[in-house]
Design an enzyme around this catalytic site. Structure first.
Site, short mmCIF file in Angstrom:
data_model
loop_
_atom_site.label_atom_id
_atom_site.label_comp_id
_atom_site.label_asym_id
_atom_site.label_seq_id
_atom_site.Cartn_x
_atom_site.Cartn_y
_atom_site.Cartn_z
N HIS A 165 10.07 0.72 0.04
CA HIS A 165 11.72 0.16 -0.12
C HIS A 165 12.32 1.09 -1.34
O HIS A 165 13.47 1.56 -0.95
CB HIS A 165 11.78 -1.21 -0.79
CG HIS A 165 11.29 -2.35 0.14
ND1 HIS A 165 10.17 -2.99 -0.02
CD2 HIS A 165 11.64 -2.84 1.46
CE1 HIS A 165 9.89 -3.96 0.75
NE2 HIS A 165 10.74 -3.98 1.82
N GLY A 188 13.13 -8.13 -0.27
CA GLY A 188 12.26 -8.48 -1.43
C GLY A 188 10.94 -8.19 -1.35
O GLY A 188 10.44 -7.44 -0.40
N GLN A 236 13.46 -1.98 15.25
CA GLN A 236 14.50 -2.64 14.35
C GLN A 236 15.67 -1.57 14.09
O GLN A 236 16.90 -2.28 14.51
CB GLN A 236 14.01 -3.08 12.99
CG GLN A 236 15.25 -3.54 12.06
CD GLN A 236 14.69 -4.34 10.84
OE1 GLN A 236 14.42 -5.30 10.93
NE2 GLN A 236 14.47 -3.51 9.69
P1 AMP Z 1 11.88 -5.62 4.83
O1 AMP Z 1 12.20 -5.76 3.32
O2 AMP Z 1 10.75 -5.63 5.05
O3 AMP Z 1 13.04 -5.95 5.68
O4 AMP Z 1 12.16 -3.84 4.69
C1 AMP Z 1 13.52 -3.35 4.05
C2 AMP Z 1 13.52 -2.15 4.70
O5 AMP Z 1 12.70 -1.29 4.17
C3 AMP Z 1 13.77 -1.98 5.96
O6 AMP Z 1 14.48 -0.96 6.61
C4 AMP Z 1 12.30 -1.30 6.35
O7 AMP Z 1 12.23 -0.55 7.58
C5 AMP Z 1 12.06 -0.63 5.26
N1 AMP Z 1 10.58 -0.49 4.82
C6 AMP Z 1 9.65 -1.34 5.00
N2 AMP Z 1 8.40 -0.67 4.57
C7 AMP Z 1 8.49 0.39 4.38
C8 AMP Z 1 7.66 1.70 4.22
N3 AMP Z 1 6.34 1.60 4.26
N4 AMP Z 1 8.16 3.02 4.28
C9 AMP Z 1 9.48 2.96 4.42
N5 AMP Z 1 10.27 2.10 4.76
C10 AMP Z 1 9.91 0.92 4.76
#
Ligand code: AMP
Length: 278
Positions: free
Chosen positions: A34, A28, A152
């Site tokens: 995202h 979120g 990850q």
């Molecule tokens: P999180 O909500 O931080 O767990 O991220 C959810 C997904 O979005 C994960 O697969 C992250 O790697 C991806 N994500 C987070 N930040 C970015 C970004 N700046 N660019 C692309 N994908 C992202």
């Protein structure tokens, strides 16, 4: 877009479908990074599920968990506009019916001993637990994750192989702010001034990469960058060069291998990570 909280409701909708299902797991406080994953899934699949679940078992730092930003109304608006079909927002009891301290361990091996594995004990076990459970709930054919969380992605790729999960992992590029700072939900906890300061993270990754491309020694470039980050007001945890497939740390550039620079640094109590392929 359906907003569902229960596994039983999710399965009722998904069991009526066949064919490709794209899935984007998130915690979120959604930003354009995202949403770029969601748009990619919507382009490539007739049906896209997005989850929002702030997973307690992957936070090794309770304060980080307590302060994790939450913007559910804005998130739902963004997901609707991006074309998501289901927003799955389970409660903790739905994901952890036997509680969060069952002690279940995943065989993460080497990846749990380096970089974020070493600096965040238990983090990747929590990530493996929740990704595995979410994949069992959603049963997607295609899983979209961001390269921003490079280690990850490798942990999840290994998990999919070890558990023989019938899903294809699609790794998507990192979206950045105008100054180069990788977009992150945690950026919301930074002051405007700190966001400027934090752009030194990506700038220094680029400086190291350019140095490597000129044939300069990694150790010297690493020292210079760590010093520059400290002078800018950041507290770096690591800046390492690694094999991009195995994450084996490399003391020097090896042009025979795919390589990646990885960094973690703290600013205003917020932990930021980034990476750059070499
Ligand atoms: P999180 O909500 O931080 O767990 O991220 C959810 C997904 O979005 C994960 O697969 C992250 O790697 C991806 N994500 C987070 N930040 C970015 C970004 N700046 N660019 C692309 N994908 C992202």
């Amino acid at each position: 877009m359906l907003i569902l909280k229960r596994l039983s409701d999710l399965r009722r909708v998904l069991d009526a479908r066949s064919g490709r299902i794209g899935f984007v797991p998130t915690m979120g406080a959604l930003h354009e990074g995202h949403l770029s994953l969601v748009r990619r899934s919507v382009e490539e699949n007739p049906f896209t599920v997005v989850s929002i679940f702030v997973n307690p078992t992957q936070f090794n730092d309770k304060c980080d968990f307590d302060l994790y930003p939450s913007t559910p109304a804005r998130d739902a608006e963004g997901l609707l506009a991006a074309g998501a079909d289901i927003l799955y927002m389970p409660e903790v009891s739905e994901m952890y019916p036997n509680g969060t301290s069952t002690g279940e361990q995943y065989p993460i091996g080497y990846l749990d001993t380096v970089l974020d594995g070493a600096f965040r004990p238990g983090h990747f076990n929590g990530v493996s637990l929740i990704v595995h459970r979410l994949l069992m709930h959603v049963k997607p054919t295609h899983l979209y994750m961001g390269e921003k969380d490079f280690q990850q992605c490798l942990v999840v790729k290994q998990l999919i192989g070890q558990q023989q999960l019938p899903v294809e992992l699609i790794i998507c590029p990192t979206l950045r702010e105008a100054g180069g700072l990788a977009m992150s939900s945690r950026n919301e906890r930074l002051s405007a001034e700190a966001r400027e300061t934090a752009s030194a993270i990506y700038r220094n990754l680029q400086v190291v990469k350019e140095g490597l491309n000129r044939g300069e020694e990694f150790s010297a470039l690493q020292q210079q960058a760590l010093q520059a980050l400290q002078e800018a007001g950041l507290e770096p945890e690591y800046l390492q060069l690694a094999d991009a497939l195995t994450l084996e740390l490399l003391p020097a550039a090896d042009p025979q291998r795919p390589m990646v620079l990885l960094i973690a640094a703290r600013l205003e109590g917020v932990r930021l990570i980034d990476n750059l392929r070499v």
